[in-house]
Design an enzyme around this catalytic site. Structure first.
Site, mmCIF file in Angstrom:
data_model
loop_
_atom_site.group_PDB
_atom_site.id
_atom_site.type_symbol
_atom_site.label_atom_id
_atom_site.label_comp_id
_atom_site.label_asym_id
_atom_site.label_seq_id
_atom_site.Cartn_x
_atom_site.Cartn_y
_atom_site.Cartn_z
ATOM 1 C CG HIS A 265 4.273 13.421 26.006
ATOM 2 N ND1 HIS A 265 4.300 14.315 27.115
ATOM 3 C CD2 HIS A 265 4.439 12.428 26.414
ATOM 4 C CE1 HIS A 265 4.205 13.472 28.324
ATOM 5 N NE2 HIS A 265 4.545 12.244 27.604
ATOM 6 C CG ASP A 322 4.874 4.846 23.558
ATOM 7 O OD1 ASP A 322 3.961 5.771 24.192
ATOM 8 O OD2 ASP A 322 5.133 3.839 24.373
HETATM 9 C C1 SDX Z 1 2.433 7.936 26.626
HETATM 10 O O1 SDX Z 1 1.296 11.470 29.770
HETATM 11 C C2 SDX Z 1 2.386 10.919 29.855
HETATM 12 O O2 SDX Z 1 3.261 10.820 30.378
HETATM 13 C C3 SDX Z 1 2.316 9.643 28.918
HETATM 14 C C4 SDX Z 1 3.713 8.858 28.619
HETATM 15 C C5 SDX Z 1 4.126 8.204 30.100
HETATM 16 O O3 SDX Z 1 5.345 7.843 30.263
HETATM 17 O O4 SDX Z 1 3.194 7.942 30.769
HETATM 18 O O5 SDX Z 1 4.602 9.561 28.280
HETATM 19 C C6 SDX Z 1 3.466 7.706 27.669
HETATM 20 O O6 SDX Z 1 1.463 7.651 26.605
HETATM 21 C C7 SDX Z 1 3.238 8.731 25.535
HETATM 22 C C8 SDX Z 1 2.094 9.221 24.298
HETATM 23 C C9 SDX Z 1 1.961 7.831 23.402
HETATM 24 N N1 SDX Z 1 0.797 8.287 22.661
HETATM 25 C C10 SDX Z 1 0.791 8.307 21.291
HETATM 26 O O7 SDX Z 1 1.949 8.419 20.549
HETATM 27 C C11 SDX Z 1 -0.235 8.357 20.405
HETATM 28 C C12 SDX Z 1 -0.358 9.793 19.439
HETATM 29 N N2 SDX Z 1 -0.096 11.029 20.186
HETATM 30 C C13 SDX Z 1 -1.508 11.771 20.580
HETATM 31 O O8 SDX Z 1 -2.577 11.169 20.234
HETATM 32 C C14 SDX Z 1 -1.208 12.624 21.168
HETATM 33 O O9 SDX Z 1 -0.129 13.650 20.883
HETATM 34 C C15 SDX Z 1 -1.106 12.615 22.873
HETATM 35 C C16 SDX Z 1 -2.359 11.718 23.290
HETATM 36 C C17 SDX Z 1 0.037 12.032 23.039
HETATM 37 C C18 SDX Z 1 -1.340 13.990 23.595
HETATM 38 O O10 SDX Z 1 -2.410 14.341 23.443
HETATM 39 P P1 SDX Z 1 -2.911 16.054 23.712
HETATM 40 O O11 SDX Z 1 -2.007 16.879 24.369
HETATM 41 O O12 SDX Z 1 -4.363 15.677 24.204
HETATM 42 O O13 SDX Z 1 -2.737 16.697 22.341
HETATM 43 P P2 SDX Z 1 -3.992 16.768 21.532
HETATM 44 O O14 SDX Z 1 -4.733 15.607 21.333
HETATM 45 O O15 SDX Z 1 -4.925 18.194 22.181
HETATM 46 O O16 SDX Z 1 -3.526 17.507 20.146
HETATM 47 C C19 SDX Z 1 -3.084 18.880 19.918
HETATM 48 C C20 SDX Z 1 -3.262 19.065 18.554
HETATM 49 C C21 SDX Z 1 -4.247 18.587 17.704
HETATM 50 O O17 SDX Z 1 -4.494 19.231 16.705
HETATM 51 P P3 SDX Z 1 -5.255 20.698 16.714
HETATM 52 O O18 SDX Z 1 -6.830 20.401 17.160
HETATM 53 O O19 SDX Z 1 -4.764 21.665 17.538
HETATM 54 O O20 SDX Z 1 -5.468 21.363 15.338
HETATM 55 O O21 SDX Z 1 -1.966 18.118 17.811
HETATM 56 C C22 SDX Z 1 -2.676 17.246 17.231
HETATM 57 C C23 SDX Z 1 -4.057 17.195 17.570
HETATM 58 O O22 SDX Z 1 -4.911 16.732 16.473
HETATM 59 N N3 SDX Z 1 -1.929 16.059 17.419
HETATM 60 C C24 SDX Z 1 -1.611 15.045 16.537
HETATM 61 C C25 SDX Z 1 -0.829 14.104 17.057
HETATM 62 N N4 SDX Z 1 -0.973 14.587 18.384
HETATM 63 C C26 SDX Z 1 -1.532 15.647 18.656
HETATM 64 N N5 SDX Z 1 -1.707 15.104 14.991
HETATM 65 C C27 SDX Z 1 -1.201 14.114 14.349
HETATM 66 N N6 SDX Z 1 -0.436 13.093 15.100
HETATM 67 C C28 SDX Z 1 -0.270 12.962 16.235
HETATM 68 N N7 SDX Z 1 0.226 12.150 16.979
#
Ligand code: SDX
Length: 387
Positions: A265, A322
């Site tokens: 998140h 989720d």
């Molecule tokens: C919702 O914003 C809100 O409030 C949203 C929400 C709401 O109520 O409206 O809470 C609802 O959208 C919840 C999120 C649902 N999405 C998912 O579950 C999809 C999987 N999660 C990710 O794609 C990700 O964690 C996000 C999109 C939720 C957050 O993305 P960020 O903050 O941009 O994080 P990032 O992509 O910059 O990741 C940081 C690091 C990266 O690795 P490095 O580049 O540092 O090596 O963490 C890794 C990412 O690759 N990473 C993950 C991951 N999420 C982040 N690696 C594996 N699995 C994951 N789920």
């Protein structure tokens, strides 16, 4: 105050804004709507009361709630013309695509200003009916009209599963579980879809157009679409012999492009408080309904392994809202492709509240972020024979 965030009145280039609606502390895992904790609201009030609170800033008293519920029941009856819009879609169209398109046109059926109390009620109550209509249309089933005396959650269940001629048949365990799910999704400050609603509304587009845009943003699998993606991921793991550790390994391999859906998140760098509530609700609902879902076992094993794995711990990737919601929706027999529509039904009071907050801000301006240009420097056009 929210500390380091540089606040900008209305919209400036920071893209951040002031709001009185929802407070999140990502480090401590705190979520409050208008000062009330999500934990207390999820246990003590109805979704109707939360929608009223989020939009008008206070919990309703008995008289206000009764009046609000009566209006929601009235506006649950939507113009028959929407069936013509629905009939233009292929039945295989995703429910979120259908919902977004209908919401864009929904205001056209009514003589309103587009931002009145009547529009608020039409959107909240109407989306509930439209969601059920979309479910019925995709299955070639006759539509079920709203019934009187039902809660918001009960009205949805009645129109989704009721028989066209039968009395409302609503199971209280299912209704209570859906009520809690709707409350947990009601708002979440400047998430992608709420920011979209604000952005579109800042151009003085109608509330209907703004909600339609919010539906589009929410449909993305990184946002609201994650609840459907979580179930599809768990089913894939189940079909792959339950080898959840393989998928944790995939998520750690950047080359794979795979992410564990339902984890991580932008704001919560601790457990999402909604995921905590849903994890315990999962056990209660499945037990009450006598459902033994192997996907829940896979989810818990996946969560345990991920929470102990350095890759996830270092990046503070915890289960989010989720991760468990889809398992409950599935236990309620809501089909996977409808999960994100359920998210939208919960979120619509937040979108409405944020749209009005933005439009009522006297310093508010059109949301117009700037950029850092990294393209070509100035150059002249060459004749095509020389290109
Ligand atoms: C919702 O914003 C809100 O409030 C949203 C929400 C709401 O109520 O409206 O809470 C609802 O959208 C919840 C999120 C649902 N999405 C998912 O579950 C999809 C999987 N999660 C990710 O794609 C990700 O964690 C996000 C999109 C939720 C957050 O993305 P960020 O903050 O941009 O994080 P990032 O992509 O910059 O990741 C940081 C690091 C990266 O690795 P490095 O580049 O540092 O090596 O963490 C890794 C990412 O690759 N990473 C993950 C991951 N999420 C982040 N690696 C594996 N699995 C994951 N789920």
């Amino acid at each position: 105050t929210t500390g380091a965030v540089t606040l900008d009145s209305g919209y400036g280039n920071t893209g951040s804004c002031k709001s009185e609606i929802t407070f999140i502390d990502g480090e401590k895992g705190i979520l409050r709507y208008r000062g009330y904790s999500i934990e207390e609201l999820a246990e003590k009030v109805s979704f109707e009361e939360v929608a009223y609170l989020v939009i008008w800033g206070e919990l309703p008293n008995q008289e206000q709630l009764a009046e609000f519920q009566a209006k929601l029941a009235k506006y649950a009856i939507v113009d028959e013309g929407v069936k013509t819009i629905l009939s233009g879609f292929p039945r295989s169209a995703h429910p979120m695509a259908m919902l977004g398109a209908v919401m864009a046109a929904f205001g056209s059926y009514y003589e309103t200003t587009g931002d009145s109390e009547e529009d608020i009620l039409r959107i909240i109550a109407g989306m509930n009916s439209l969601a059920a209509y979309i479910y019925r249309y995709r299955r070639g089933l006759p539509y079920v009209y709203p019934a009187s005396g039902l809660s918001y959650a009960g009205q949805f269940l009645h129109q989704m599963w009721g028989e066209p001629t039968g009395e409302p048949k609503v199971n209280s365990v299912v209704e209570q579980a859906l009520n809690k799910l709707l409350i947990l999704h009601a708002d979440h400050e400047q998430n992608c879809s709420a920011s979209t609603v604000r952005m579109v509304g800042s151009a003085h587009a109608s509330l209907y157009a703004s909600i339609s845009a919010g539906v589009g943003a929410l449909s993305g699998p990184l946002h609201g679409g994650a609840n459907q993606a979580v179930l599809e991921m768990l089913e894939e793991i189940q079909n792959d012999g339950g080898d959840f550790e393989k998928y944790v390994g995939l998520a750690k391999d950047k080359e794979s492009g795979f992410r564990l859906m339902g984890f991580g998140h932008r704001v919560y760098k601790n457990f999402d408080p909604r995921a905590k509530i849903l994890k315990s609700a999962c056990d209660d609902v499945l037990e009450d309904l006598g459902v033994d879902d192997p996907l829940l076992d896979i989810a818990k094993k996946l969560e345990k392994v991920a929470l102990e794995d350095e890759f996830f711990v270092k990046r503070k990737l915890y289960p989010n809202v989720d991760f468990y919601s889809g398992i409950i929706y599935r236990a309620l027999n809501i089909p996977t492709e409808m999960f994100t529509v359920m998210f939208a039904l919960g979120r619509v009071p937040g979108w409405i509240a944020q749209w009005h907050e933005m439009r009522n801000d006297p310093t508010g301006r059109i949301h117009r972020p700037r950029q850092i240009y990294t393209g070509a420097t100035e150059r002249s056009v060459q004749p095509i024979e020389e290109r």
